[in-house]
Each structure stands twice: as structure tokens, then as C-alpha cells.
Design an enzyme around this catalytic site. Sequence first.
Site, mmCIF file in Angstrom:
data_model
loop_
_atom_site.group_PDB
_atom_site.id
_atom_site.type_symbol
_atom_site.label_atom_id
_atom_site.label_comp_id
_atom_site.label_asym_id
_atom_site.label_seq_id
_atom_site.Cartn_x
_atom_site.Cartn_y
_atom_site.Cartn_z
ATOM 1 N N HIS A 1 1.848 4.467 -2.864
ATOM 2 C CA HIS A 1 1.997 5.991 -2.670
ATOM 3 C C HIS A 1 3.417 6.432 -3.223
ATOM 4 C CE1 HIS A 1 -1.584 6.521 -0.213
ATOM 5 N NE2 HIS A 1 -1.077 5.688 0.712
ATOM 6 N N HIS B 1 0.933 -1.325 0.160
ATOM 7 C CA HIS B 1 0.054 0.106 -0.009
ATOM 8 C C HIS B 1 0.883 1.363 0.049
ATOM 9 C CE1 HIS B 1 -3.460 2.646 1.440
ATOM 10 N NE2 HIS B 1 -2.558 3.355 1.813
ATOM 11 N N GLU B 2 1.757 1.185 0.929
ATOM 12 C CA GLU B 2 2.750 2.358 1.009
ATOM 13 C C GLU B 2 3.719 2.393 -0.287
ATOM 14 O OE1 GLU B 2 2.741 4.667 3.347
ATOM 15 O OE2 GLU B 2 1.082 3.521 4.113
#
Length: 363
Positions: free
Chosen positions: A21, A17-18
Site C-alpha cells: 500500500h 502487505h502494508e
Amino acid sequence: MWIVGFLLVLGPLVTLHELGHYLVGRLFGVKANAFSVGFGKELAGFTDKRGTRWKLSALPLGGYVQFAGDMNPASQPSEEWLSLPPEEREKTFQAKPLWQRALIVFAGPAMNFAIAIAILAAFNFAYGKLEVPPVVAAVQEDSAAERIGLEPGDRFVEVDGQPIESFNELRSIVAPNPGETLDMVIQRGDELRKVRFEVPTLVERDRFGNEYKIGLLGVASDGGELVPVGPGEALVLGVQQTGETVELMVLGIWQIVTGRRSVEELGGPIKIAKYSGEQLSLGWRQFVSFAALISINLAFINLLPIPALDGGHLAFYAAEAVRRKPASPRSQEWAFRTGLAFVLALMLFVTINDIVSLPILGG
């Protein structure tokens, strides 16, 4: 087993998920000061040529990316940010146009959706899709189906206003709606018949003692057949299955809000750990399927319009796009604090809920 399963599910999914980003931020020229796999004390790491510190940290519960200039949790411009040299400020998150900031924030949940779609698509491609015609093969005695007069050979045409083309579609409507009244259109020979019925509630228990409340009509299919699919169709099916899972999550939350389901059905980290360990004990296919489900959950939760979550940031960006100016720093700060308090309170509630439901406490 719980701990191993939990770490194998949540750690990689949060880290990826990170990474979503980070990748979109890098695409738009945002410098990342650090990318950590895990939290807490750094165990090992290196600094790349862009100045990003890649590190492995002591607590393997996920990870995080720290963008340059991201000096407060609400990602607001600050005095410290304003004091940066112009060339450094241009590489920060806050300096980017609104649409780029929105895409960077959305990239985290998008990565989780992409992971789930990839897993489901891979399974569809490897094993094919199950095609089960929506035709009754048998009717369970003393069931809702028997009470409304269903017979072997009846074909489901429509349920709750939705066309039915497979037995799985029927199940996806009936199972999540125990206690609801549904309208159904069936075909018997050349005749179309309309019936209304209340979906009975069945409490099922799996081999681990977990309870699930589902709706049960009481009909059986003929089993169907597995049909091979190509990579394109497998991907389309993966997207559809992910969308159906999101619809079920929305329905489940609405049922809890309206009192049709108990808040005891909400789960937190302890339940995730419990289910992770249980699915891991069943084999890699079940465990990977469960990981896809948790990945969809992470994406869905993060997109809720709650300050402190990705969805909260996106809500502020949407308001900024409409108003042509950002909300005041004070209002953003208060919204963030309120959202953080809500998230922490919810986490405390579901954790207590998890503990109470443990078998050792009689749940």
C-alpha cells in the site's frame, strides 16, 4: 515454537502487505504520516524527510501504514479533511483519482501474491520441476481405481473435462473432491475409454496429528524425474502454482458453503500458529513453503468483497466507476460497520473452532 513460527510468518507478511500500500501510495504522491512495524506503543523510530514516521512497535503481529487524510476507517472524506489547506489535501488518499485509489488498495494483496510467486519461483529454479507422466504404474487393491477397472499402463487423458498432462494435474483434481462423482477418459493402447466414479474419502493424519480429508483414486505413478528450469519458466510456474492454490481455496469455500465439507475445517490464528510452529520444526524449506501458502491466503481473504477489507473498498470503487459517483457516506459507513461486525464474528467463530480442535481438548 508455535509463537515463534506465528510471529515469523504473520508479522513479515502483514508488514509487507502494508508496504505494498505504502509504495504505490508514494508513487502517486500520497503522504504517509506513519508506517509501523508492529502495533501498540512505539519502541523506536525516526521521521524521514517526507514527514513519515517509521517506527517499531511493541506487538510484533504485523504492521500498518497511515496515509495523510485517512481519518476514518472507511477512508471517506470528512469535515476534518475538508478543513485541510489545499496543498496538504492534494497529498491525501481521498484527493487522488479513483483509479489511483483502487491501485493503492489493491497493492496490499498484490504484494502478498508477489511474495508467494517469488518463493515458489525460487524453489522451481533451485530444484527444478517434477515431471510425472499421467500413466498408471500400479493399482491399489480394493480402491476406486480397481473397481472401475484401471490397469497398469493406462494413461489419463481427461478428468472432469480437463485435459491431463501430468500425474500432479490428476492429483489436483481428485484430492480436493472427496465424495464427488467425476468423469474420466483413459487411453489403453489405441482405445479411449470413458468411466465415471465416485471419489472415495480418505482421512489422513500427519506426524503432528492433524487430520485432512482428501479424495483418493488409488493409483501410483512411476515417480517421474526432476527437470531443471530457467528463471523465466520458474516464474511462470510460480504464477501457475499460485493460481492453482487460489482455485483450491475457492473450491474449499464453496464446498463448505454447500455442506460438502465441515465448517470445522476453517482455521483461524490459533491454527495458523500451530501449523507455523510445526512447519518450522520440519526445516526452513517446509516453513518457507508454508509462508507462501499463508501469503496467498492473506491476499485472497483481503480481496473478498467485504467492507472493512481491501476487497470491500475495491467493490465500492467499482460501483463508483459504474455509477459515476460515490456511494453516500451514510451507506458506506453502514456497510463498513456491517462488514466489520461480520469479520469480527467470523474471527470469533474460527478462534473457538481452533480451540476446540486442539489436542488438549480432544480435537
